[in-house]
Motif scaffolding. Structure first.
Motif, PDB file in Angstrom:
ATOM      1  N   ALA A  69       0.833  -1.205   0.000  1.00 54.21           N
ATOM      2  CA  ALA A  69       0.000   0.000   0.000  1.00 54.21           C
ATOM      3  C   ALA A  69       0.869   1.257   0.000  1.00 54.21           C
ATOM      4  CB  ALA A  69      -0.937  -0.009   1.214  1.00 54.21           C
ATOM      5  N   VAL A  70       1.944   1.232   0.807  1.00 56.58           N
ATOM      6  CA  VAL A  70       2.823   2.406   0.870  1.00 56.58           C
ATOM      7  C   VAL A  70       3.486   2.644  -0.481  1.00 56.58           C
ATOM      8  CG1 VAL A  70       4.962   3.311   1.880  1.00 56.58           C
ATOM      9  CG2 VAL A  70       3.276   2.181   3.341  1.00 56.58           C
TER      10      VAL A  70
ATOM     11  N   GLY B 117       2.419   1.691  -3.367  1.00 56.99           N
ATOM     12  CA  GLY B 117       1.393   2.158  -4.306  1.00 56.99           C
ATOM     13  C   GLY B 117       1.081   3.633  -4.119  1.00 56.99           C
ATOM     14  N   ASP B 118       0.962   4.072  -2.852  1.00 55.76           N
ATOM     15  CA  ASP B 118       0.679   5.487  -2.581  1.00 55.76           C
ATOM     16  C   ASP B 118       1.792   6.393  -3.081  1.00 55.76           C
ATOM     17  OD1 ASP B 118      -1.685   4.807  -1.445  1.00 55.76           O
ATOM     18  OD2 ASP B 118      -0.987   4.933   0.638  1.00 55.76           O
ATOM     19  N   LEU B 119       3.041   5.887  -3.083  1.00 51.04           N
ATOM     20  CA  LEU B 119       4.180   6.680  -3.552  1.00 51.04           C
ATOM     21  C   LEU B 119       4.276   6.706  -5.075  1.00 51.04           C
ATOM     22  CD1 LEU B 119       6.905   5.454  -1.028  1.00 51.04           C
ATOM     23  CD2 LEU B 119       5.864   7.722  -1.086  1.00 51.04           C
ATOM     24  N   GLY B 120       3.429   5.920  -5.742  1.00 48.49           N
ATOM     25  CA  GLY B 120       3.498   5.854  -7.195  1.00 48.49           C
ATOM     26  C   GLY B 120       4.658   5.016  -7.699  1.00 48.49           C
TER      27      GLY B 120
ATOM     28  N   GLY C 275       7.645  14.312   2.161  1.00 49.47           N
ATOM     29  CA  GLY C 275       7.248  13.000   1.665  1.00 49.47           C
ATOM     30  C   GLY C 275       8.356  12.230   0.971  1.00 49.47           C
TER      31      GLY C 275
ATOM     32  N   ARG D  53       9.853   7.868   0.224  1.00 50.55           N
ATOM     33  CA  ARG D  53      10.225   7.334  -1.098  1.00 50.55           C
ATOM     34  C   ARG D  53      11.686   6.869  -1.078  1.00 50.55           C
ATOM     35  NH1 ARG D  53       8.815   8.132  -6.570  1.00 50.55           N
ATOM     36  NH2 ARG D  53      10.608   8.142  -7.976  1.00 50.55           N
TER      37      ARG D  53
END
Length: 450
Positions: free
Chosen positions: A2-3, A5-8, A46, A50
């Motif tokens: 999930a993390v 995915g959230d970071l793209g 953020g 990443r």
């Protein structure tokens, strides 16, 4: 997941079977992120998460090597990932520049750099082959890199990576790699690799055998260069003061002549009147010394065997040193005809088997012509099947005047296990077992030859 995915970021980032190279090829936008991963500077909001995800990918791929069999492809991928990691750490110390010394350029693009490096005793890496990818980045060929330019922590990392590569080499399908010249050139010669090649040489042929010999030759040459430097100052003999100095101009001791004749100085005409000349003694004792190197070629002694075989060849090249080389397991083999070429000696050894030092004694004892001018270097862990007989033979040599130098290990770690019974017996005899850095053995031999 999930993390990420959230970071793209792609899900492949969490898959250890996907190399960083493959990831960057599929997602080129990640290249700069890996290249400047630990470069100095403040993170945007953020970005630290990443960055942590990318660091985790490197750590997962480089240190998560598992325990199963390794293919040649997996080894090549690991070498590339290790290059990305060393570049990331290099950027940390080089203000964002690539380890090869080209800011913003391709990682590890230093001329002459190759796969992961290990530098035997010296702690600095030695690049192998050539290339411009990240996998070409942590040998000594690169002008920057953890192994050379970033202090103790960098050297420690190079050692860790070299150990990891050695483990992968032990687990990989070595014959598959050797059959591919391109992959074989990328291998870094190391003690563990040489051991594997020596164990498997009987099963190699054609291209694979030629590549194996080339790797052994490279390793022998690298170690010989280091040891040759240490031996270079070995004395050829001490000044023999029983022989009067030869009265020729090149032996004239000008300083001593002036000092001894100062009493004859005439201040009126400001002249020094010399009534006696002094000369330097240059004659040296040149009695040839005999060195008998006895090598236990059982598998547990491969490190010391390789080092001491190379060392024997170097001493054999010195004037007035007569070197003999004997290898043994349950039988003994006289390798003296090849003592000048350690590469040929190593190819003639057969690792493994039992240990019977009495066979080596039977070959060594007849070679002792002048005991007071003979040294026996015995390299073994001394786990003999007939300890009493072997020790009795060594004791007899010692009592006759032969200098005995028992060697348990001569490597960077010095952790070789030695039979405690033998260790104590040799200590009581006044000939303690040498272990540790090979410089100890070099010093002992130089002292004997002086």
């Amino acid at each position: 997941m999930a993390v990420v995915g959230d970071l793209g970021l792609p899900a492949a980032l969490l898959d250890p079977s996907v190399s960083v190279d493959t990831l960057v090829q599929r997602f080129p936008e990640l290249a700069d992120g890996f290249r400047n991963l630990l470069a100095p500077g403040e993170d945007a909001p953020g970005d630290e998460v990443r960055r942590a995800a990318l660091v985790s990918k490197l750590l997962l791929n480089v240190f998560g090597t598992g325990t199963g069999d390794v293919t040649a492809t997996q080894l090549a991928a690991w070498q590339q990932d290790a290059g990305w990691l060393t570049q990331a750490l290099g950027a940390c110390g080089a203000q964002g520049g690539a380890p090869g010394g080209t800011p913003g350029g391709a990682p590890g693009a230093a001329a002459g750099s190759g796969g992961p490096g290990t530098g035997s005793d010296t702690g600095s890496g030695t690049g192998a082959g050539s290339g411009t990818g990240p996998g070409a980045g942590y040998g000594a060929g690169a002008g920057h890199g953890p192994g050379t330019g970033y202090g103790e922590s960098g050297r420690e990392l190079s050692g860790v990576l070299a150990d990891l590569e050695a483990d992968l080499v032990r687990r990989m399908r070595l014959r598959e790699v050797l059959a591919d010249p391109a992959l074989a050139r990328r291998l870094t010669p190391s003690m563990s690799l040489v051991e594997q090649l020596l164990r498997d040489k009987a099963n190699l042929s054609g291209v694979a055998l030629a590549n194996a010999k080339a790797l052994i030759r490279r390793f022998v040459d690298e170690v010989a260069e280091v040891l040759r430097t240490q031996v270079a100052k070995a004395s050829a003999g001490v000044i023999d003061r029983s022989i009067p100095p030869k009265r020729v101009f090149r032996n004239l001791d000008v300083e001593r002549t002036i000092w001894k004749n100062l009493v004859n100085y005439n201040p009126e005409d400001q002249r020094l009147y010399v009534d006696r000349l002094y000369y330097r003694r240059t004659a040296k004792r040149t009695t040839p010394a005999r060195m008998i190197v006895v090598v236990d070629q059982s598998g547990s002694m491969v490190d010391a065997m390789v080092n001491c075989t190379i060392l024997a060849s170097i001493f054999a090249g010195l004037p007035k040193v007569d070197v003999h080389l004997i290898a043994y397991d349950t039988r003994a083999l006289d390798l003296t005809p090849w003592v000048h070429d350690p590469f040929e000696v190593l190819l003639r050894t057969q690792l493994g088997g039992g240990t019977d030092g009495t066979a080596a004694l039977a070959l060594a004892q007849p070679k002792v012509a002048d005991p007071r001018n003979t040294v026996v270097v015995w390299i073994s862990d001394f786990y003999e099947w007939n300890c009493d007989a072997v020790f009795a033979g060594m004791e007899a040599l010692h009592r006759s005047g032969v200098r005995i130098i028992p060697v348990g290990s001569v490597n960077s770690g010095g952790q070789q296990s030695v039979n405690p019974w033998f260790r104590q017996k040799l200590k009581n005899l006044g000939t303690p077992v040498i272990s540790g850095h090979i410089r100890k053995l070099v010093l002992e031999l130089k002292n004997f030859l002086a």
